[in-house]
Design an enzyme around this catalytic site. Sequence first.
Site, PDB file in Angstrom:
ATOM      1  N   ASP A   4       0.827  -1.209   0.000  1.00  0.00           N
ATOM      2  CA  ASP A   4       0.000   0.000   0.000  1.00  0.00           C
ATOM      3  C   ASP A   4       0.864   1.264   0.000  1.00  0.00           C
ATOM      4  O   ASP A   4       1.962   1.279   0.539  1.00  0.00           O
ATOM      5  CB  ASP A   4      -0.906  -0.030   1.249  1.00  0.00           C
ATOM      6  CG  ASP A   4      -2.031   0.983   1.149  1.00  0.00           C
ATOM      7  OD1 ASP A   4      -2.285   1.482   0.041  1.00  0.00           O
ATOM      8  OD2 ASP A   4      -2.655   1.279   2.187  1.00  0.00           O
ATOM      9  N   GLY A  60       0.277   5.537  -4.337  1.00  0.00           N
ATOM     10  CA  GLY A  60      -0.291   6.838  -4.696  1.00  0.00           C
ATOM     11  C   GLY A  60       0.290   7.954  -3.836  1.00  0.00           C
ATOM     12  O   GLY A  60       0.676   9.007  -4.344  1.00  0.00           O
ATOM     13  N   HIS A 119       2.910   3.556  -8.933  1.00  0.00           N
ATOM     14  CA  HIS A 119       2.693   2.146  -9.248  1.00  0.00           C
ATOM     15  C   HIS A 119       3.910   1.550  -9.957  1.00  0.00           C
ATOM     16  O   HIS A 119       4.284   0.409  -9.717  1.00  0.00           O
ATOM     17  CB  HIS A 119       1.430   1.973 -10.094  1.00  0.00           C
ATOM     18  CG  HIS A 119       0.168   2.335  -9.343  1.00  0.00           C
ATOM     19  ND1 HIS A 119      -0.093   1.876  -8.072  1.00  0.00           N
ATOM     20  CD2 HIS A 119      -0.885   3.115  -9.683  1.00  0.00           C
ATOM     21  CE1 HIS A 119      -1.263   2.366  -7.668  1.00  0.00           C
ATOM     22  NE2 HIS A 119      -1.758   3.124  -8.622  1.00  0.00           N
ATOM     23  N   TRP A 140     -11.635  -2.057  -8.499  1.00  0.00           N
ATOM     24  CA  TRP A 140     -12.372  -1.723  -9.734  1.00  0.00           C
ATOM     25  C   TRP A 140     -13.112  -0.402  -9.580  1.00  0.00           C
ATOM     26  O   TRP A 140     -13.534   0.199 -10.569  1.00  0.00           O
ATOM     27  CB  TRP A 140     -13.382  -2.827 -10.081  1.00  0.00           C
ATOM     28  CG  TRP A 140     -12.767  -4.118 -10.501  1.00  0.00           C
ATOM     29  CD1 TRP A 140     -12.800  -5.291  -9.820  1.00  0.00           C
ATOM     30  CD2 TRP A 140     -12.030  -4.394 -11.709  1.00  0.00           C
ATOM     31  NE1 TRP A 140     -12.132  -6.281 -10.504  1.00  0.00           N
ATOM     32  CE2 TRP A 140     -11.654  -5.749 -11.684  1.00  0.00           C
ATOM     33  CE3 TRP A 140     -11.647  -3.621 -12.820  1.00  0.00           C
ATOM     34  CZ2 TRP A 140     -10.912  -6.361 -12.699  1.00  0.00           C
ATOM     35  CZ3 TRP A 140     -10.909  -4.224 -13.841  1.00  0.00           C
ATOM     36  CH2 TRP A 140     -10.553  -5.572 -13.769  1.00  0.00           C
ATOM     37  N   ARG A 150     -11.876   2.336  -8.655  1.00  0.00           N
ATOM     38  CA  ARG A 150     -11.002   3.494  -8.910  1.00  0.00           C
ATOM     39  C   ARG A 150     -11.310   4.079 -10.294  1.00  0.00           C
ATOM     40  O   ARG A 150     -11.939   3.428 -11.118  1.00  0.00           O
ATOM     41  CB  ARG A 150      -9.539   3.042  -8.854  1.00  0.00           C
ATOM     42  CG  ARG A 150      -9.151   2.638  -7.460  1.00  0.00           C
ATOM     43  CD  ARG A 150      -7.668   2.539  -7.305  1.00  0.00           C
ATOM     44  NE  ARG A 150      -7.391   2.261  -5.897  1.00  0.00           N
ATOM     45  CZ  ARG A 150      -6.197   2.338  -5.347  1.00  0.00           C
ATOM     46  NH1 ARG A 150      -5.159   2.667  -6.080  1.00  0.00           N
ATOM     47  NH2 ARG A 150      -6.033   2.078  -4.071  1.00  0.00           N
ATOM     48  N   LEU A 189      10.810 -20.516  -5.095  1.00  0.00           N
ATOM     49  CA  LEU A 189       9.784 -19.685  -4.445  1.00  0.00           C
ATOM     50  C   LEU A 189       8.406 -19.882  -5.089  1.00  0.00           C
ATOM     51  O   LEU A 189       8.281 -19.911  -6.311  1.00  0.00           O
ATOM     52  CB  LEU A 189      10.176 -18.208  -4.557  1.00  0.00           C
ATOM     53  CG  LEU A 189       9.158 -17.207  -4.006  1.00  0.00           C
ATOM     54  CD1 LEU A 189       9.123 -17.252  -2.473  1.00  0.00           C
ATOM     55  CD2 LEU A 189       9.477 -15.782  -4.472  1.00  0.00           C
ATOM     56  N   ARG A 193      -5.202  -1.902   8.579  1.00  0.00           N
ATOM     57  CA  ARG A 193      -6.404  -2.593   8.091  1.00  0.00           C
ATOM     58  C   ARG A 193      -6.004  -3.839   7.340  1.00  0.00           C
ATOM     59  O   ARG A 193      -4.915  -3.906   6.776  1.00  0.00           O
ATOM     60  CB  ARG A 193      -7.146  -1.700   7.076  1.00  0.00           C
ATOM     61  CG  ARG A 193      -7.979  -0.612   7.612  1.00  0.00           C
ATOM     62  CD  ARG A 193      -8.859  -0.056   6.496  1.00  0.00           C
ATOM     63  NE  ARG A 193      -8.079   0.579   5.437  1.00  0.00           N
ATOM     64  CZ  ARG A 193      -7.637   1.825   5.474  1.00  0.00           C
ATOM     65  NH1 ARG A 193      -7.876   2.584   6.515  1.00  0.00           N
ATOM     66  NH2 ARG A 193      -6.941   2.320   4.456  1.00  0.00           N
TER      67      ARG A 193
END
Length: 234
Positions: A11, A14, A28, A60, A62, A122, A185
Site C-alpha cells: 500500500d 499513490g 505504481h 475496480w 477506482r 519460491l 487494516r
Amino acid sequence: MYPDHVAIIMDGNGRWAKNKGLPRISGHKAGVERLKSIVEFTTNCGISYLTLYAFSSENWNRPKKEINDLMNLLSLFLTNEAKNFLKENIRLRVIGRRDRLKKSIIKKIEELEINSSTNDGLNLIIALDYGGREDIRSAIINIYKEFSINNMSIEKLSLKDIEKNLMTSGIPNPDLIIRTSGEYRISNFLLWQSAYSEYEFVKCNWPDFDNDIYLKVLKSFGTRDRRFGKLNEL
Ligand code: FPP
C-alpha cells in the site's frame, strides 16, 4: 526463524507519488520495481511462499484511467518477468476472479502458471481481482454443488472441505502479513487464511519498503510467540 509464508499488502504507491509531485502511475511503476527486488530478496532468504496483493475486488471502483494503467503495468510485468520466473525457478500462481480480466492478461497468466508449474523454488502468489469475501463466497458455491451432486449431508462439512475450495487451496496459511503505508487494516485480504497470521504494519509507503526494512520485519517475526490458541508449557 523466518516465516514459511509471507503475504504483503503493498500500500501507499499513490501517496509516494503525491509526496514527490508525480502522477499516481509513477508510484505504481516504482511499486513494480520494489516488488521485483522483494521477490528476489525473498528467494534469497529461502522463504517458500510469497503472496502479494496487487489488485483487490474493490480496486475496480477506482477511476478508469488508473485501472487501465494498473492493468497495463500488470501485462508488462507478466511479459517481462516471464523468463525471469522460469530462470529463477519461481512457481507463479494467481488467485482471484478471472472473469473480469482482459483475455490477453488471462492468457499470459495461464501460460506462466503452466510453464512454471514444475518449478520448486519460491512459490509466488499474486492476488489479482482478489477479495477474501469473494474467496469465501465462491468456496460456498463449490461446496454446495459438490454436496448436492453427491447427496452429502451439510452437517458433514469440515474445515478441510472449506480450505480445499478456497482460491488458496494447497497453499499454506500465511505466517506473516505485512502492510505498508501506516494503515492498520486488512482490506479484505486472505480473511479465512489469516486466522493465526502474525501482522506487521510498517510506516513507509510500498516503493520505500527496502530490503533493510524487510529484513528487520522478518527478524522481528522470529521473536513472536505463536501459540495458536494453546499454552506453551503443555
Ligand atoms: C496500493 O497503493 C497499491 C495498489 C492498489 C496496487 C499494488 C500494485 C503494485 C505494487 C504495482 C502493480 C502490480 C503489478 C503486479 C503490476 P495505492 O494506490 O492504494 O496508494 P495510496 O493508498 O497511497 O493511494
